[in-house]
Scaffold this motif. Structure first.
Motif, PDB file in Angstrom:
ATOM      1  N   GLU A   1       0.836  -1.211   0.000  1.00  0.00           N
ATOM      2  CA  GLU A   1       0.000   0.000   0.000  1.00  0.00           C
ATOM      3  C   GLU A   1       0.870   1.261   0.000  1.00  0.00           C
ATOM      4  N   HIS A   2       1.920   1.191   0.793  1.00  0.00           N
ATOM      5  CA  HIS A   2       2.799   2.356   0.902  1.00  0.00           C
ATOM      6  C   HIS A   2       3.478   2.634  -0.445  1.00  0.00           C
ATOM      7  N   ALA A   3       3.863   1.574  -1.138  1.00  0.00           N
ATOM      8  CA  ALA A   3       4.468   1.744  -2.469  1.00  0.00           C
ATOM      9  C   ALA A   3       3.454   2.366  -3.433  1.00  0.00           C
ATOM     10  N   ALA A   4       2.207   1.921  -3.348  1.00  0.00           N
ATOM     11  CA  ALA A   4       1.159   2.484  -4.215  1.00  0.00           C
ATOM     12  C   ALA A   4       0.920   3.961  -3.864  1.00  0.00           C
TER      13      ALA A   4
ATOM     14  N   HIS B   1     -10.728   2.918   0.186  1.00  0.00           N
ATOM     15  CA  HIS B   1     -11.872   2.332   0.910  1.00  0.00           C
ATOM     16  C   HIS B   1     -12.905   3.380   1.335  1.00  0.00           C
ATOM     17  N   HIS B   2     -12.829   4.568   0.749  1.00  0.00           N
ATOM     18  CA  HIS B   2     -13.834   5.599   1.030  1.00  0.00           C
ATOM     19  C   HIS B   2     -14.484   6.089  -0.271  1.00  0.00           C
ATOM     20  N   PRO B   3     -15.108   5.180  -1.028  1.00  0.00           N
ATOM     21  CA  PRO B   3     -15.618   5.569  -2.360  1.00  0.00           C
ATOM     22  C   PRO B   3     -16.781   6.559  -2.312  1.00  0.00           C
TER      23      PRO B   3
ATOM     24  N   PRO C   1      -7.519   7.681  -5.980  1.00  0.00           N
ATOM     25  CA  PRO C   1      -7.638   6.734  -4.864  1.00  0.00           C
ATOM     26  C   PRO C   1      -6.328   5.989  -4.624  1.00  0.00           C
ATOM     27  N   ALA C   2      -6.028   5.742  -3.369  1.00  0.00           N
ATOM     28  CA  ALA C   2      -4.825   4.965  -3.013  1.00  0.00           C
ATOM     29  C   ALA C   2      -5.241   3.909  -1.993  1.00  0.00           C
ATOM     30  N   PRO C   3      -4.787   2.662  -2.171  1.00  0.00           N
ATOM     31  CA  PRO C   3      -5.161   1.620  -1.205  1.00  0.00           C
ATOM     32  C   PRO C   3      -4.516   1.919   0.147  1.00  0.00           C
ATOM     33  N   ALA C   4      -5.296   1.873   1.227  1.00  0.00           N
ATOM     34  CA  ALA C   4      -4.742   2.258   2.534  1.00  0.00           C
ATOM     35  C   ALA C   4      -5.413   1.504   3.677  1.00  0.00           C
ATOM     36  N   GLY C   5      -6.036   0.368   3.372  1.00  0.00           N
ATOM     37  CA  GLY C   5      -6.795  -0.348   4.403  1.00  0.00           C
ATOM     38  C   GLY C   5      -5.940  -0.924   5.517  1.00  0.00           C
ATOM     39  N   GLU C   6      -4.738  -1.389   5.153  1.00  0.00           N
ATOM     40  CA  GLU C   6      -3.887  -2.001   6.180  1.00  0.00           C
ATOM     41  C   GLU C   6      -3.294  -0.914   7.077  1.00  0.00           C
ATOM     42  N   LEU C   7      -2.885   0.191   6.477  1.00  0.00           N
ATOM     43  CA  LEU C   7      -2.350   1.300   7.281  1.00  0.00           C
ATOM     44  C   LEU C   7      -3.448   1.919   8.148  1.00  0.00           C
TER      45      LEU C   7
ATOM     46  N   LYS D   1      -5.595   0.285   9.780  1.00  0.00           N
ATOM     47  CA  LYS D   1      -5.648  -0.502  11.031  1.00  0.00           C
ATOM     48  C   LYS D   1      -4.689   0.060  12.077  1.00  0.00           C
ATOM     49  N   ALA D   2      -3.667   0.769  11.601  1.00  0.00           N
ATOM     50  CA  ALA D   2      -2.714   1.421  12.509  1.00  0.00           C
ATOM     51  C   ALA D   2      -3.113   2.873  12.763  1.00  0.00           C
ATOM     52  N   GLU D   3      -4.337   3.220  12.364  1.00  0.00           N
ATOM     53  CA  GLU D   3      -4.885   4.578  12.520  1.00  0.00           C
ATOM     54  C   GLU D   3      -4.164   5.598  11.654  1.00  0.00           C
ATOM     55  N   GLY D   4      -3.617   5.127  10.539  1.00  0.00           N
ATOM     56  CA  GLY D   4      -2.955   6.037   9.608  1.00  0.00           C
ATOM     57  C   GLY D   4      -3.857   6.347   8.418  1.00  0.00           C
ATOM     58  N   GLY D   5      -3.672   7.502   7.836  1.00  0.00           N
ATOM     59  CA  GLY D   5      -4.435   7.892   6.647  1.00  0.00           C
ATOM     60  C   GLY D   5      -3.500   8.345   5.551  1.00  0.00           C
ATOM     61  N   VAL D   6      -3.986   9.167   4.630  1.00  0.00           N
ATOM     62  CA  VAL D   6      -3.144   9.557   3.501  1.00  0.00           C
ATOM     63  C   VAL D   6      -2.298  10.805   3.751  1.00  0.00           C
ATOM     64  N   THR D   7      -2.713  11.667   4.683  1.00  0.00           N
ATOM     65  CA  THR D   7      -1.809  12.795   4.956  1.00  0.00           C
ATOM     66  C   THR D   7      -0.621  12.331   5.778  1.00  0.00           C
ATOM     67  N   CYS D   8      -0.818  11.327   6.611  1.00  0.00           N
ATOM     68  CA  CYS D   8       0.190  11.053   7.646  1.00  0.00           C
ATOM     69  C   CYS D   8       1.424  10.332   7.122  1.00  0.00           C
TER      70      CYS D   8
END
Ligand code: CIR
Length: 259
Positions: A34-37, A215-217, A232-238, A240-247
Motif C-alpha cells: 500500500e505504501h508503495a502504491a 476504501h472511502h468511495p 484513490p490509493a489503497p490504505a486499508g492495512e495502514l 488498522k494502525a490509525e494512519g491515513g493519507v496525509t500522515c
C-alpha cells in the motif's frame, strides 16, 4: 517543485500506537505494498518522493507527518504526544534541514503534525490526546513572527485534527462534523464526509488532485461531484494502525527555498 518525504513501513508496525481503533492482525507485507502504491500516487500528481532512512525498530515511523510541521518559511520539529514516537524526529530533522531552517517544540509541550492544518495564513491546531496547550502555545510563538494566525481547535472522537478535517480545494474543507465543529472554519466551505465513512475526512490535496483512501468511495464521489480530481490509493492495512493519507508524507514545496 514538490518534495514528498516518506519513510518505509517498519516490520514492527503491528506494535504501533492505537487510540481509537481496536488492535487487529496486521499484514505488514500488504502495508508495504500500500505504501508503495501511495508513493506512486504522490509521483503521479507531480511530487518527487524522497525517503528518510528507515527506522525498523520504531513501529509508527511510516507516519512521518506527525514529526514535523513544514511551512514555506521554516519547519518545526515536533515533540510527539506518544513517547514511543519521540525517537522518530531526529532523522526527520536531519532530512528537513536540507530544505528549511528548523525550529522545534520543547519539553514539556507535545504536538503532533497530524493536528496541524494550514489554510493560507491561518494554522488550525487540534487540541487532542497528542497535542497539548503547551505545544500549541510554543507553536503560536514560533509562527506569530511569521504572520501566521494560530487557531486552537477542539477535537473529539478521533486521533488528530486532520482525521476530522482537511483542505481539499480553494476555500473548501472536507470534514466529519461529528469530530470537529464546521463553524470553527467559517467562512470556509465545509463538505461533509459520507455518514458511512467517518474516517474519510483525511484526504491529501496535492498537485491539483486529492489523494483519498480507496476504501472511502462514497466520499470520493462527493469530491468528484464538487469538481475535484480524485486519486484513490489503497490504505486499508495502514488504516488498522490509525494512519491515513496525509500522515505518510511531509510535503515540502521547494520553489519557496530561501536563496
Ligand atoms: C499513532 O497512533 O501515532 C499511529 N499509529 C498513527 C498515526 C497517524 N498519524 C496521522 O494521522 N497523522
Amino acid at each position: 517543485m514538490l518534495v514528498a518525504l516518506t519513510r518505509a513501513v517498519s516490520p514492527t508496525l503491528a506494535e504501533c500506537e492505537l487510540t481509537h481503533a481496536a488492535r487487529q492482525p496486521m499484514d505488514v507485507a500488504r502495508a508495504v505494498a500500500e505504501h508503495a502504491a501511495y508513493e506512486d500516487a504522490l509521483r503521479g500528481v507531480g511530487a518527487r518522493v524522497v525517503r528518510i532512512p528507515p527506522a525498523p525498530e520504531l513501529p509508527d515511523a511510516v507516519f512521518v507527518e506527525d514529526t514535523a510541521v513544514v511551512l514555506d518559511e521554516i519547519a518545526v520539529i515536533t515533540r510527539p504526544g506518544a513517547s514511543s514516537r519521540r525517537a522518530e524526529t531526529a532523522a526527520v530533522a536531519t532530512m528537513l534541514s536540507r530544505y528549511r531552517t528548523l525550529r522545534s517544540i520543547a519539553e514539556p509541550g507535545t504536538l503532533d503534525g497530524g493536528d496541524v492544518l494550514r489554510v493560507g495564513r491561518t494554522v488550525y491546531v487540534g487540541r487532542s490526546s497528542r497535542t497539548d496547550g503547551a505545544g500549541i502555545a510554543q507553536l503560536t510563538i514560533l509562527l506569530e513572527d511569521l504572520d501566521y494566525r494560530v487557531v486552537p481547535v477542539e477535537v473529539t472522537g478521533c486521533l488528530h485534527l486532520k482525521s476530522a478535517v482537511t483542505e481539499v480545494g480553494d476555500g473548501l474543507l472536507l470534514a466529519n462534523p461529528r469530530w470537529v465543529r464546521p463553524e470553527t472554519f467559517a467562512p470556509l466551505e465545509v463538505l461533509p464526509v459520507s455518514d458511512a465513512e467517518p474516517g474519510a475526512a483525511n484526504a491529501l490535496r496535492l498537485g491539483g488532485a486529492v489523494i483519498v483512501p480507496a476504501h472511502h468511495p462514497l466520499t470520493a464521489r462527493r469530491l468528484e461531484d464538487a469538481g475535484l480530481r480524485v486519486v484513490p490509493a489503497p490504505a486499508g492495512e495502514l488504516a488498522k494502525a490509525e494512519g491515513g493519507v496525509t500522515c505518510c508524507s511531509l510535503i515540502v514545496p521547494t520553489d519557496s527555498l530561501a536563496a
